[in-house]
Motif scaffolding. Structure first.
Motif, PDB file in Angstrom:
ATOM      1  N   TYR A 110     -16.553  -6.831  12.505  1.00  0.00           N
ATOM      2  CA  TYR A 110     -16.400  -6.298  11.141  1.00  0.00           C
ATOM      3  C   TYR A 110     -17.459  -6.879  10.196  1.00  0.00           C
TER       4      TYR A 110
ATOM      5  N   TYR B  89       0.815  -1.202   0.000  1.00  0.00           N
ATOM      6  CA  TYR B  89       0.000   0.000   0.000  1.00  0.00           C
ATOM      7  C   TYR B  89       0.853   1.258   0.000  1.00  0.00           C
TER       8      TYR B  89
ATOM      9  N   GLY C  16      -7.991  -1.389   6.952  1.00  0.00           N
ATOM     10  CA  GLY C  16      -7.608  -0.511   8.056  1.00  0.00           C
ATOM     11  C   GLY C  16      -7.334  -1.274   9.343  1.00  0.00           C
TER      12      GLY C  16
ATOM     13  N   ALA D 117     -11.416  -0.694   2.123  1.00  0.00           N
ATOM     14  CA  ALA D 117     -10.631   0.244   2.943  1.00  0.00           C
ATOM     15  C   ALA D 117     -10.893   0.010   4.426  1.00  0.00           C
ATOM     16  N   MET D 118     -12.163  -0.209   4.761  1.00  0.00           N
ATOM     17  CA  MET D 118     -12.520  -0.449   6.158  1.00  0.00           C
ATOM     18  C   MET D 118     -11.829  -1.704   6.694  1.00  0.00           C
TER      19      MET D 118
ATOM     20  N   LEU E 120     -15.051  -0.314  -2.689  1.00  0.00           N
ATOM     21  CA  LEU E 120     -13.833   0.370  -2.247  1.00  0.00           C
ATOM     22  C   LEU E 120     -13.921   0.741  -0.772  1.00  0.00           C
ATOM     23  N   ALA E 121     -15.102   1.166  -0.344  1.00  0.00           N
ATOM     24  CA  ALA E 121     -15.272   1.567   1.056  1.00  0.00           C
ATOM     25  C   ALA E 121     -15.103   0.371   1.987  1.00  0.00           C
TER      26      ALA E 121
ATOM     27  N   LEU F 142     -20.460  -4.847  10.741  1.00  0.00           N
ATOM     28  CA  LEU F 142     -20.335  -3.520  10.122  1.00  0.00           C
ATOM     29  C   LEU F 142     -20.592  -3.605   8.620  1.00  0.00           C
TER      30      LEU F 142
ATOM     31  N   LYS G 299     -19.683  -0.087  -6.827  1.00  0.00           N
ATOM     32  CA  LYS G 299     -18.250   0.208  -6.957  1.00  0.00           C
ATOM     33  C   LYS G 299     -17.747   0.948  -5.714  1.00  0.00           C
ATOM     34  N   ILE G 300     -18.463   1.996  -5.330  1.00  0.00           N
ATOM     35  CA  ILE G 300     -18.049   2.772  -4.159  1.00  0.00           C
ATOM     36  C   ILE G 300     -18.131   1.924  -2.896  1.00  0.00           C
ATOM     37  N   SER G 301     -19.180   1.132  -2.772  1.00  0.00           N
ATOM     38  CA  SER G 301     -19.296   0.278  -1.586  1.00  0.00           C
ATOM     39  C   SER G 301     -18.148  -0.727  -1.528  1.00  0.00           C
TER      40      SER G 301
END
Lengths: 213, 213
Positions: free
Chosen positions: B202, B126, B182, B178-179, B174-175, B205, B170-172
Motif C-alpha cells: 500500500y 462509515y 478499503g 478511500a484506498m 480523499l482517494a 501504491l 484535496k482529491i488525492s
DNA sequence: GTCTATAAGGGGATAGAC
DNA sequence: GTCTATCCCCTTATAGAC
C-alpha cells in the motif's frame, strides 16, 4: 457465463398467472416498487425502512407489495443482484483489444461513470451486504468477484507486457476499485470541478499506482 | 482544538449522582454496554439491533440500559464520536517534522494499523452516518475533516518541496484515504500475506499515486 | 391487483419497587 | 443499579373481499 438473473430469487412467476388483465397495473407497479425501495433503503437503511413506507411511496397498501416480492429479504436481494447484473452486462461492451494502458483507462472511466449514475444502487450494494442471507450474500460475492477479475486481468496484461509495475495484482485491483468507488461518497454535480477533470485526475492517480512506464 | 468529548451528548452526568456505591457495577457496566452495542451494530446495523438485544448481551434488562445512555440515538453517536476522538488523539503523537515522504509513510502506516485494530468501530463509523440526527452528523463530519486535512497538509508540503507530483491535493487525499480504508473490507489475519508486506504494497501504491520523485 | 382487516410479535422508552 | 411491568406504537406477512 450468463449474468442475468430471474425476476424472483425463490418465487418464480411461471406460466401466465400474472398475465395482463384489463385494469391491471402490475407491469408498471413492479418497477415503481423497486425504485421506491431502492431510494428509501439507500437513505435510511434496509432495517430502518418498513414495507408500509415503501407502499406509501408507491401509493399502495402494504399487503399489495407481496404481489411484487415474496418477502422483504428477497426485495433487497433483487435490488442488489439487479445492480450487479447491470454492471456485468454493461461490461460486455468493453473492448477486449487494445494496449494495457488503453484498457485500464477504459475501465477507470467506465467504473466512475457507471457508479456515479447509480448512487443509490451503489450505496445499497455496499452497505446492505450484512442484511443478506448467507446464500444471497455468496451469490453477490461471486458476481462482484467476476467484476474485480476484469481489472486484475488488465493489470496482469500490463505487467507481462512490461508497461505496468505492480507488486501484487490482486491487492492493487482491490485498492484501485476502493479508490474509484470512494468518489461516489463525495462527488456532487455542482462541485468544484467538472466530471471530465475528476476523471482525468483519477486516471492519473491510477497510472501512478500501477507504475505506468 | 480539544478533540475529546463529554460522556453524553445531551445528558451530562454532573455532580456525584453516579458515584460508586457498595454493590454498584456502573463503572464497569457502562463500557460493557458500549462494547456490546458496537459489536452488535457492526454485525447487524443500527436499526436492526434492539435495546433488548444489547441488554441481553451484557446480562441486563432493557430498562437498565437507560442508566448508561439517554436514548438509542445517543448511544450510536457516542460510539462514533468515541472512534473519531480516539483517531485524533492517536494522531497527536504523529511527527510534525521530517521530510514529506517520511511523514506520508508514517500516515499510511498509522491509518492502516489504526483501522485494522478497530474493524467494528470503522464499520459502524462509515455505515451508520445516515442514522445520525443532522446535528450529530455535522459534528462527526467536522472531526473527519480534521483528520483528512492532516493528510492534505502532508501532500501540499510534498508539492511545495518539489518531491510529490499531485494535480489536486484535496482529491488525492480523499482517494488515498478511500484506498487505505478499503483494506479493512478484505484483510484477514490469516490471509495470504503478512501485514508488513501489505503495508509495503500500500505504501508503494500511495507513492505512485502522489508521484514520488 | 388492490383493498381491509388481522394475526402474532417486537420496538423504544418510562415508572416505581427494591 | 437493576428489576419487573407496562404503555403505546410499529413490524412482517397472510386471508379473504372485491
Amino acid at each position: 457465463m450468463n449474468v442475468c438473473s430471474a425476476k424472483w430469487s425463490q418465487h418464480d412467476n411461471v406460466g401466465g398467472k400474472m398475465a395482463r388483465k384489463t385494469g391491471s397495473h402490475g407491469d408498471i407497479t413492479g418497477p415503481k416498487v423497486q425504485a421506491a425501495a431502492l431510494r428509501l433503503i439507500a437513505r435510511h437503511g434496509f432495517a430502518a425502512v418498513s414495507m408500509r413506507q415503501i407502499a406509501r411511496e408507491v401509493g399502495l397498501q402494504a399487503g399489495a407489495l407481496y404481489r411484487y416480492t415474496p418477502d422483504k429479504q428477497t426485495l433487497l436481494f433483487d435490488l442488489m443482484r439487479g445492480h450487479m447484473d447491470a454492471l456485468l452486462v454493461a461490461r460486455e461492451g468493453a473492448a477486449m483489444a487494445g494496449t494495457p494502458l488503453i484498457r485500464l483507462d477504459e475501465f477507470v472511466r467506465f467504473h466512475i461513470r457507471f457508479h456515479l449514475e447509480r448512487p443509490d444502487a451503489v450505496f445499497v450494494s455496499y452497505m446492505e451486504l450484512r442484511n443478506l442471507t448467507p446464500e444471497n450474500f455468496a451469490t453477490l460475492e461471486a458476481l462482484r468477484r467476476v467484476y474485480e477479475d476484469q481489472l486484475e486481468v488488465i493489470l496482469r496484461f500490463g505487467v507481462v507486457a512490461g508497461v505496468f509495475d505492480v507488486v501484487d495484482t490482486k491487492i492493487s485491483t482491490l485498492a484501485i476499485i476502493a479508490m474509484l468507488t470512494g468518489l461516489t461518497t463525495w462527488y456532487r454535480e455542482d462541485g468544484r470541478l467538472p466530471l471530465a477533470d475528476i476523471e482525468r485526475i483519477y486516471t492519473g492517480l491510477v497510472h501512478g499506482a500501477v507504475g505506468v512506464k
